[in-house]
Every structure is written in structure tokens, then in C-alpha cells.
Write a protein that holds these residues in place. Structure first.
Motif, short mmCIF file in Angstrom:
data_model
loop_
_atom_site.label_atom_id
_atom_site.label_comp_id
_atom_site.label_asym_id
_atom_site.label_seq_id
_atom_site.Cartn_x
_atom_site.Cartn_y
_atom_site.Cartn_z
N SER A 1 0.89 -1.30 -0.08
CA SER A 1 -0.18 0.09 0.02
C SER A 1 0.88 1.39 0.04
CB SER A 1 -0.97 0.07 1.13
OG SER A 1 -1.73 -1.12 1.16
N GLY A 2 1.92 1.30 0.65
CA GLY A 2 2.87 2.53 0.77
C GLY A 2 3.36 2.59 -0.84
N ALA A 3 3.80 1.56 -1.27
CA ALA A 3 4.65 1.47 -2.64
C ALA A 3 3.30 2.32 -3.39
CB ALA A 3 4.90 0.33 -3.13
N LEU A 4 2.10 1.58 -3.46
CA LEU A 4 1.14 2.30 -4.52
C LEU A 4 0.75 3.56 -4.13
CD1 LEU A 4 -1.31 1.84 -6.34
CD2 LEU A 4 -2.70 1.09 -4.57
N LEU A 5 0.91 4.11 -2.86
CA LEU A 5 0.67 5.49 -2.49
C LEU A 5 1.97 6.21 -3.20
CD1 LEU A 5 -1.11 7.68 -0.80
CD2 LEU A 5 0.61 6.94 0.95
N ASP A 6 2.98 6.01 -3.22
CA ASP A 6 4.19 6.73 -3.55
C ASP A 6 4.13 6.63 -5.16
OD1 ASP A 6 6.82 7.83 -3.32
OD2 ASP A 6 7.49 5.79 -4.32
N ASN B 1 -11.57 4.64 -3.29
CA ASN B 1 -11.31 3.68 -4.55
C ASN B 1 -11.57 2.13 -3.97
OD1 ASN B 1 -11.21 5.82 -6.24
ND2 ASN B 1 -8.93 5.43 -6.63
N VAL B 2 -11.00 1.78 -2.67
CA VAL B 2 -10.80 0.63 -2.01
C VAL B 2 -12.36 0.15 -1.34
CG1 VAL B 2 -9.56 -0.83 -0.49
CG2 VAL B 2 -8.29 0.67 -1.93
N THR B 3 -13.04 1.52 -1.17
CA THR B 3 -14.18 0.91 -0.23
C THR B 3 -15.46 1.04 -1.10
OG1 THR B 3 -12.95 2.51 1.45
CG2 THR B 3 -15.13 2.02 1.90
N SER B 4 -15.87 -0.32 -1.14
CA SER B 4 -17.18 -0.36 -1.71
C SER B 4 -18.53 0.01 -0.64
CB SER B 4 -17.39 -1.87 -2.29
OG SER B 4 -16.46 -2.09 -3.27
N PRO B 5 -19.38 0.67 -1.02
CA PRO B 5 -20.45 1.11 -0.30
C PRO B 5 -21.21 -0.22 0.43
CG PRO B 5 -20.62 2.49 -2.09
CD PRO B 5 -19.46 1.35 -2.31
N GLY B 6 -21.20 -0.56 1.78
CA GLY B 6 -21.84 -1.44 2.27
C GLY B 6 -21.02 -2.71 2.49
N GLY B 7 -19.62 -2.83 1.84
CA GLY B 7 -18.89 -3.73 2.07
C GLY B 7 -17.90 -3.80 3.13
N THR B 8 -17.04 -5.01 3.24
CA THR B 8 -16.16 -5.13 4.22
C THR B 8 -15.19 -4.20 4.60
OG1 THR B 8 -14.43 -6.18 3.05
CG2 THR B 8 -16.16 -7.69 3.62
N THR B 9 -14.53 -3.58 3.50
CA THR B 9 -13.96 -2.28 3.93
C THR B 9 -14.78 -1.03 4.63
OG1 THR B 9 -12.42 -3.01 2.28
CG2 THR B 9 -12.10 -0.82 2.99
N ALA B 10 -15.83 -0.96 4.23
CA ALA B 10 -16.68 0.26 4.62
C ALA B 10 -16.89 -0.21 6.10
CB ALA B 10 -17.89 0.35 3.87
N ALA C 1 -4.62 11.23 -4.66
CA ALA C 1 -4.42 11.53 -3.59
C ALA C 1 -4.90 10.43 -2.30
CB ALA C 1 -5.35 12.54 -3.02
N ALA C 2 -4.28 10.26 -1.07
CA ALA C 2 -4.49 9.35 -0.33
C ALA C 2 -6.09 9.19 0.03
CB ALA C 2 -3.72 9.56 1.16
N ASP C 3 -6.70 10.19 0.27
CA ASP C 3 -7.99 9.93 0.78
C ASP C 3 -8.93 9.40 -0.56
OD1 ASP C 3 -7.82 12.33 -0.96
OD2 ASP C 3 -9.60 13.56 -0.04
#
Length: 274
Positions: free
Chosen positions: A216-221, A233-242, A226-228
């Protein structure tokens, strides 16, 4: 004069070659610093540093070090007082002094080193040892444009450099990027422990957490996003990450804890500088 092809000083003296000083030296040599005009002063250099000096032709602990265009201080801060008389003798009227001594202000340095005029205070961090560091730097009024460029070239050899308009901001840099690697390592540690609690074997949880934080750090670099936005982008509404972020981002969650942590580190940095 500076080495125009690389921006690095034409001559340099490094005082202290521990982990950070040694990493910086390796970066400078890779960037084109002339080893024949480079002096290293370290009373107990590591074997690999001594071997590097011998192999590349650097001057190691000469009895009468020559005046250099730039002197970089990378000793332990508590050793400054004892070393001050010898250090002061290394500084000519046109020498740039770059200090990475934690907690030592420009005023501290000039009070102990009367010959110091142009001074840059810098705060690098641990990833500088692999060329991926983040450094905050501040210069006093005596630093010329050419000297600032030389300092930029020296510090950029180990990663990102951010110049600060006010030296007082160094304490905030210390709290964010100086101490920041420990926060990231703690994240990897805590993520692995959470994985174990969720049922994963310890070795599997450790490898997954480590690879996740590193990737994740490499991807961010590498990403221009932007980080937010990457988070969204990784957070699907109603999903596990959310579901997980609903916990981490609550009022007493990760953002609030990090603000409190950075404030505590900044406060302590100010106490140590005082």
C-alpha cells in the motif's frame, strides 16, 4: 564551488557515519560526490564504512582535516559539546554546515560552534537508509542560494526534501515523518495481531500484514491519486472495508488518535530542543 553536474558540494566533510550518516554517504557517492575530496571523521567507524573509504579513496580521520565546502554533522546529539572544539576547526567563513542532530537548534549549533555561519538544520527519517526517506529542512539567513542548492542535493540523495520557512516547524516534522515510521510499523504489528485474533495462523497473519502495509505504501508513492481518494477507491459502499472504516474513522478512532500522537511527539520534541 559546487559540482555543477550533480549539484553536490565539490568538497565535503562528514562527521559521524552511523546508520544515517553512512546511508547518506552511500547516496552521495552514488550521486557523483568526488571521493577524493570527501573526508570522513568518525573515531570508531564500522568495518563496512572503513572498507568503503579504503575502496573509494575517501580520507578517513586525517590528522589535519582540510576545510571543505560543506560539513555534515551526523553524530549523536549528546556528543556535540565534547566534539565542539574540533568541529569548529572544520568550519571556514564560507563553509556550509548541515546538521541532522535531533533537538539541536541552529542557535544551539552557533553558540557551540562560533565559526558556523551558514547553517541548515535537517530532520531525516529511517527510510533514508534505503533512499526512500523524508526530510524537513530549515536554513538560517546566512545560507546563500548556492549553499541551499548544495544542501538540497545532499539531503535529496536519501529521498524527499521539504524546506520549511520557519525552523520551529522542525518539531512538527519530527512528530510526523521523523517518528512516523514507528507509527507505520505499529500498524503492521497491530494488523497482524488482529489477523491472529480473527483466526489466522501467526506466521500467515504476519506475512499478510507486512506485505499489505509495504504494498500500500508503494502504491501510494507511485500513484498520482491522493490518499483519501485511494481509500475511497478501495471502499465499496456497504462492503467489508466500509464496515472496518466505520470503526477506524469514528470520533475516537484512528484520525483522532494520530492527531493526539503527533501532538504528543511535537510537544516532546520542543522539550528536548529546549
Amino acid at each position: 564551488m559546487r559540482d555543477a553536474s550533480h549539484g553536490l558540494p565539490a568538497s565535503l566533510t562528514l562527521v559521524g557515519a552511523g546508520k544515517m550518516g553512512g546511508a547518506m554517504l552511500a547516496g552521495w557517492l552514488a550521486g557523483g560526490l568526488d571521493p577524493r575530496r570527501t573526508t570522513l571523521i568518525d573515531p570508531a567507524p564500522a568495518p563496512e564504512i572503513a572498507a568503503l573509504c579504503a575502496a573509494r579513496g575517501l580520507s578517513l580521520n586525517p590528522p589535519a582535516p582540510p576545510l571543505a565546502e560543506a560539513v555534515v554533522l551526523a553524530i549523536k546529539p549528546q556528543g556535540l559539546d565534547a566534539a565542539a572544539p574540533a568541529l569548529d576547526a572544520l568550519l571556514g567563513p564560507d563553509t556550509l554546515l548541515v546538521s541532522i542532530l535531533a533537538g539541536k537548534t541552529i542557535a544551539d549549533l552557533r553558540s557551540r560552534l562560533p565559526a558556523a555561519r551558514a547553517v541548515v538544520r535537517a530532520m531525516p527519517n529511517l527510510p533514508a537508509s534505503i533512499g526512500r526517506g523524508a526530510t524537513g529542512a530549515a536554513a538560517n539567513a546566512e545560507v546563500s542560494a548556492g549553499q541551499r542548492a548544495a544542501a538540497e542535493a545532499l539531503l535529496a540523495a536519501t529521498g524527499l526534501v521539504e524546506w520549511l520557512a520557519d525552523e520551529a516547524l522542525i518539531d512538527a516534522v519530527t512528530a510526523v515523518s521523523g517518528s512516523g515510521p514507528a507509527y507505520v510499523f505499529l500498524l503492521a504489528e497491530a494488523l497482524a495481531e488482529a489477523g491472529i485474533a480473527a483466526g489466522l495462523p501467526p506466521e500467515v497473519a504476519g506475512r499478510l500484514a507486512r506485505a499489505t502495509v509495504a504494498g500500500s505504501g508503494a502504491l501510494l508513492d507511485e500513484s498520482p491519486v491522493a490518499a483519501d481518494q485511494l481509500r475511497r477507491n478501495v471502499t465499496s459502499p456497504g462492503g467489508t472495508t466500509a464496515a472496518a472504516l466505520a470503526v477506524l474513522m469514528r470520533a475516537d478512532g484512528m484520525p483522532a488518535l494520530l492527531r493526539e500522537a503527533v501532538a504528543a511527539a511535537k510537544r516532546r520534541a520542543g522539550e528536548l530542543s529546549g
